[in-house]
Write a protein that holds these residues in place. Structure first.
Motif, PDB file in Angstrom:
ATOM      1  N   LYS A   1       8.044 -21.220   6.929  1.00 51.33           N
ATOM      2  CA  LYS A   1       9.026 -22.270   7.162  1.00 51.33           C
ATOM      3  C   LYS A   1       8.344 -23.597   6.865  1.00 51.33           C
ATOM      4  O   LYS A   1       7.276 -23.901   7.417  1.00 51.33           O
ATOM      5  CB  LYS A   1       9.527 -22.232   8.604  1.00 51.33           C
ATOM      6  N   ARG A   2       8.932 -24.347   6.005  1.00 54.86           N
ATOM      7  CA  ARG A   2       8.277 -25.572   5.567  1.00 54.86           C
ATOM      8  C   ARG A   2       8.211 -26.614   6.689  1.00 54.86           C
ATOM      9  O   ARG A   2       9.110 -26.691   7.533  1.00 54.86           O
ATOM     10  CB  ARG A   2       8.972 -26.149   4.338  1.00 54.86           C
ATOM     11  N   ARG A   3       7.151 -27.344   6.677  1.00 55.22           N
ATOM     12  CA  ARG A   3       6.870 -28.440   7.616  1.00 55.22           C
ATOM     13  C   ARG A   3       6.763 -27.992   9.073  1.00 55.22           C
ATOM     14  O   ARG A   3       6.803 -28.807   9.973  1.00 55.22           O
ATOM     15  CB  ARG A   3       7.939 -29.538   7.505  1.00 55.22           C
ATOM     16  N   LYS A   4       6.657 -26.721   9.363  1.00 53.86           N
ATOM     17  CA  LYS A   4       6.570 -26.244  10.743  1.00 53.86           C
ATOM     18  C   LYS A   4       5.227 -25.572  11.046  1.00 53.86           C
ATOM     19  O   LYS A   4       4.948 -25.281  12.196  1.00 53.86           O
ATOM     20  CB  LYS A   4       7.678 -25.218  11.039  1.00 53.86           C
ATOM     21  N   GLY A   5       4.462 -25.259  10.022  1.00 52.18           N
ATOM     22  CA  GLY A   5       3.192 -24.576  10.241  1.00 52.18           C
ATOM     23  C   GLY A   5       3.350 -23.087  10.477  1.00 52.18           C
ATOM     24  O   GLY A   5       2.436 -22.436  10.954  1.00 52.18           O
ATOM     25  N   PHE A   6       4.524 -22.557  10.163  1.00 49.38           N
ATOM     26  CA  PHE A   6       4.801 -21.129  10.381  1.00 49.38           C
ATOM     27  C   PHE A   6       4.541 -20.344   9.108  1.00 49.38           C
ATOM     28  O   PHE A   6       5.161 -20.593   8.079  1.00 49.38           O
ATOM     29  CB  PHE A   6       6.262 -20.941  10.810  1.00 49.38           C
ATOM     30  N   ARG A   7       3.591 -19.440   9.173  1.00 53.76           N
ATOM     31  CA  ARG A   7       3.300 -18.540   8.054  1.00 53.76           C
ATOM     32  C   ARG A   7       3.049 -17.148   8.612  1.00 53.76           C
ATOM     33  O   ARG A   7       2.292 -16.992   9.570  1.00 53.76           O
ATOM     34  CB  ARG A   7       2.061 -18.995   7.294  1.00 53.76           C
ATOM     35  N   LYS A   8       3.669 -16.163   7.993  1.00 52.62           N
ATOM     36  CA  LYS A   8       3.495 -14.776   8.423  1.00 52.62           C
ATOM     37  C   LYS A   8       3.357 -13.902   7.187  1.00 52.62           C
ATOM     38  O   LYS A   8       4.158 -14.002   6.259  1.00 52.62           O
ATOM     39  CB  LYS A   8       4.709 -14.344   9.244  1.00 52.62           C
ATOM     40  N   LYS A   9       2.343 -13.060   7.172  1.00 54.98           N
ATOM     41  CA  LYS A   9       2.087 -12.204   6.016  1.00 54.98           C
ATOM     42  C   LYS A   9       2.020 -10.752   6.482  1.00 54.98           C
ATOM     43  O   LYS A   9       1.197 -10.398   7.323  1.00 54.98           O
ATOM     44  CB  LYS A   9       0.771 -12.597   5.344  1.00 54.98           C
ATOM     45  N   HIS A  10       2.915  -9.926   5.946  1.00 56.76           N
ATOM     46  CA  HIS A  10       2.936  -8.496   6.232  1.00 56.76           C
ATOM     47  C   HIS A  10       2.796  -7.751   4.916  1.00 56.76           C
ATOM     48  O   HIS A  10       3.274  -8.213   3.889  1.00 56.76           O
ATOM     49  CB  HIS A  10       4.249  -8.067   6.897  1.00 56.76           C
ATOM     50  N   GLY A  11       2.190  -6.603   4.966  1.00 56.79           N
ATOM     51  CA  GLY A  11       2.059  -5.797   3.765  1.00 56.79           C
ATOM     52  C   GLY A  11       2.039  -4.319   4.107  1.00 56.79           C
ATOM     53  O   GLY A  11       1.766  -3.932   5.243  1.00 56.79           O
ATOM     54  N   HIS A  12       2.356  -3.494   3.128  1.00 57.00           N
ATOM     55  CA  HIS A  12       2.286  -2.043   3.330  1.00 57.00           C
ATOM     56  C   HIS A  12       2.079  -1.350   1.997  1.00 57.00           C
ATOM     57  O   HIS A  12       2.306  -1.922   0.936  1.00 57.00           O
ATOM     58  CB  HIS A  12       3.545  -1.507   4.013  1.00 57.00           C
ATOM     59  N   ARG A  13       1.618  -0.106   2.054  1.00 59.22           N
ATOM     60  CA  ARG A  13       1.465   0.745   0.879  1.00 59.22           C
ATOM     61  C   ARG A  13       2.224   2.033   1.162  1.00 59.22           C
ATOM     62  O   ARG A  13       1.919   2.745   2.115  1.00 59.22           O
ATOM     63  CB  ARG A  13      -0.014   1.049   0.622  1.00 59.22           C
ATOM     64  N   THR A  14       3.201   2.338   0.342  1.00 62.34           N
ATOM     65  CA  THR A  14       4.003   3.533   0.517  1.00 62.34           C
ATOM     66  C   THR A  14       3.182   4.772   0.182  1.00 62.34           C
ATOM     67  O   THR A  14       2.414   4.770  -0.771  1.00 62.34           O
ATOM     68  CB  THR A  14       5.251   3.475  -0.387  1.00 62.34           C
ATOM     69  N   GLN A  15       3.367   5.833   0.972  1.00 58.78           N
ATOM     70  CA  GLN A  15       2.618   7.066   0.772  1.00 58.78           C
ATOM     71  C   GLN A  15       3.459   8.072  -0.006  1.00 58.78           C
ATOM     72  O   GLN A  15       4.646   8.254   0.271  1.00 58.78           O
ATOM     73  CB  GLN A  15       2.196   7.656   2.105  1.00 58.78           C
ATOM     74  N   TYR A  16       2.830   8.736  -0.973  1.00 59.97           N
ATOM     75  CA  TYR A  16       3.492   9.717  -1.815  1.00 59.97           C
ATOM     76  C   TYR A  16       2.727  11.037  -1.797  1.00 59.97           C
ATOM     77  O   TYR A  16       1.561  11.094  -1.419  1.00 59.97           O
ATOM     78  CB  TYR A  16       3.557   9.225  -3.267  1.00 59.97           C
ATOM     79  N   THR A  17       3.403  12.089  -2.244  1.00 59.06           N
ATOM     80  CA  THR A  17       2.795  13.398  -2.443  1.00 59.06           C
ATOM     81  C   THR A  17       3.066  13.813  -3.878  1.00 59.06           C
ATOM     82  O   THR A  17       4.191  13.675  -4.363  1.00 59.06           O
ATOM     83  CB  THR A  17       3.406  14.437  -1.484  1.00 59.06           C
ATOM     84  N   GLN A  18       2.051  14.315  -4.570  1.00 58.46           N
ATOM     85  CA  GLN A  18       2.230  14.793  -5.942  1.00 58.46           C
ATOM     86  C   GLN A  18       2.496  16.286  -5.904  1.00 58.46           C
ATOM     87  O   GLN A  18       1.726  17.048  -5.321  1.00 58.46           O
ATOM     88  CB  GLN A  18       0.995  14.498  -6.789  1.00 58.46           C
ATOM     89  N   ILE A  19       3.614  16.699  -6.515  1.00 55.75           N
ATOM     90  CA  ILE A  19       3.970  18.120  -6.547  1.00 55.75           C
ATOM     91  C   ILE A  19       4.161  18.563  -7.988  1.00 55.75           C
ATOM     92  O   ILE A  19       4.390  17.737  -8.887  1.00 55.75           O
ATOM     93  CB  ILE A  19       5.247  18.411  -5.727  1.00 55.75           C
ATOM     94  N   LYS A  20       4.065  19.867  -8.199  1.00 53.31           N
ATOM     95  CA  LYS A  20       4.330  20.461  -9.496  1.00 53.31           C
ATOM     96  C   LYS A  20       5.354  21.568  -9.300  1.00 53.31           C
ATOM     97  O   LYS A  20       5.177  22.467  -8.486  1.00 53.31           O
ATOM     98  CB  LYS A  20       3.051  21.040 -10.114  1.00 53.31           C
ATOM     99  N   ILE A  21       6.448  21.511 -10.070  1.00 50.36           N
ATOM    100  CA  ILE A  21       7.522  22.478  -9.950  1.00 50.36           C
ATOM    101  C   ILE A  21       7.065  23.804 -10.554  1.00 50.36           C
ATOM    102  O   ILE A  21       6.686  23.861 -11.721  1.00 50.36           O
ATOM    103  CB  ILE A  21       8.802  21.982 -10.662  1.00 50.36           C
ATOM    104  N   SER A  22       7.104  24.859  -9.734  1.00 50.50           N
ATOM    105  CA  SER A  22       6.651  26.167 -10.227  1.00 50.50           C
ATOM    106  C   SER A  22       7.808  27.049 -10.668  1.00 50.50           C
ATOM    107  O   SER A  22       7.663  27.794 -11.634  1.00 50.50           O
ATOM    108  CB  SER A  22       5.817  26.868  -9.154  1.00 50.50           C
ATOM    109  N   SER A  23       8.959  26.984  -9.982  1.00 56.39           N
ATOM    110  CA  SER A  23      10.080  27.819 -10.404  1.00 56.39           C
ATOM    111  C   SER A  23      11.401  27.254  -9.917  1.00 56.39           C
ATOM    112  O   SER A  23      11.463  26.585  -8.880  1.00 56.39           O
ATOM    113  CB  SER A  23       9.919  29.257  -9.906  1.00 56.39           C
ATOM    114  N   ILE A  24      12.430  27.535 -10.687  1.00 52.86           N
ATOM    115  CA  ILE A  24      13.811  27.210 -10.298  1.00 52.86           C
ATOM    116  C   ILE A  24      14.551  28.542 -10.309  1.00 52.86           C
ATOM    117  O   ILE A  24      14.777  29.128 -11.368  1.00 52.86           O
ATOM    118  CB  ILE A  24      14.453  26.218 -11.282  1.00 52.86           C
ATOM    119  N   ALA A  25      14.910  29.037  -9.137  1.00 49.15           N
ATOM    120  CA  ALA A  25      15.561  30.340  -9.059  1.00 49.15           C
ATOM    121  C   ALA A  25      16.674  30.346  -8.032  1.00 49.15           C
ATOM    122  O   ALA A  25      16.619  29.714  -7.040  1.00 49.15           O
ATOM    123  CB  ALA A  25      14.550  31.424  -8.719  1.00 49.15           C
TER     124      ALA A  25
END
Length: 101
Positions: A77-101
């Protein structure tokens, strides 16, 4: 042959042998997972959708935890001295499709 699968609220178009990153799934590397929420199946030009789909997709977990790029949310917020910093990293899983049945 391909299928559209719903994994963790997101839809993915998959084929046999595909490797993709999905939202984090429980399990370790080498485990097999089965997805029964299949929305559409194309079997040599014949489309099947809705309640007629009786197909399951089986996949193998290649990497159980992969972190995505860092996302920063910066508020100020300008001229108020208010600063807030948040961050995150999304987690993933790597998969390989073996069959469609």
């Amino acid at each position: 042959m391909f299928a559209v699968v719903k994994i963790a609220g997101q839809q993915f178009r998959v084929q046999e042998g595909d490797s993709l990153y999905v939202p984090h799934l429980s399990g370790k590397s080498g485990d097999t997972v089965e997805f029964s929420d299949v929305l559409l199946v194309d079997n040599n030009g014949g489309l099947t959708t809705g309640a007629d789909v009786k197909t399951t997709v089986k996949a193998e977990i290649l990497n159980d935890l992969i972190k995505g790029d860092k996302v920063i949310a910066f508020k100020m917020k300008r001229r108020k001295g208010f600063r807030k910093k948040h961050g995150h990293r999304t987690q993933y899983t790597q998969i390989k499709i073996s069959s469609i049945a």
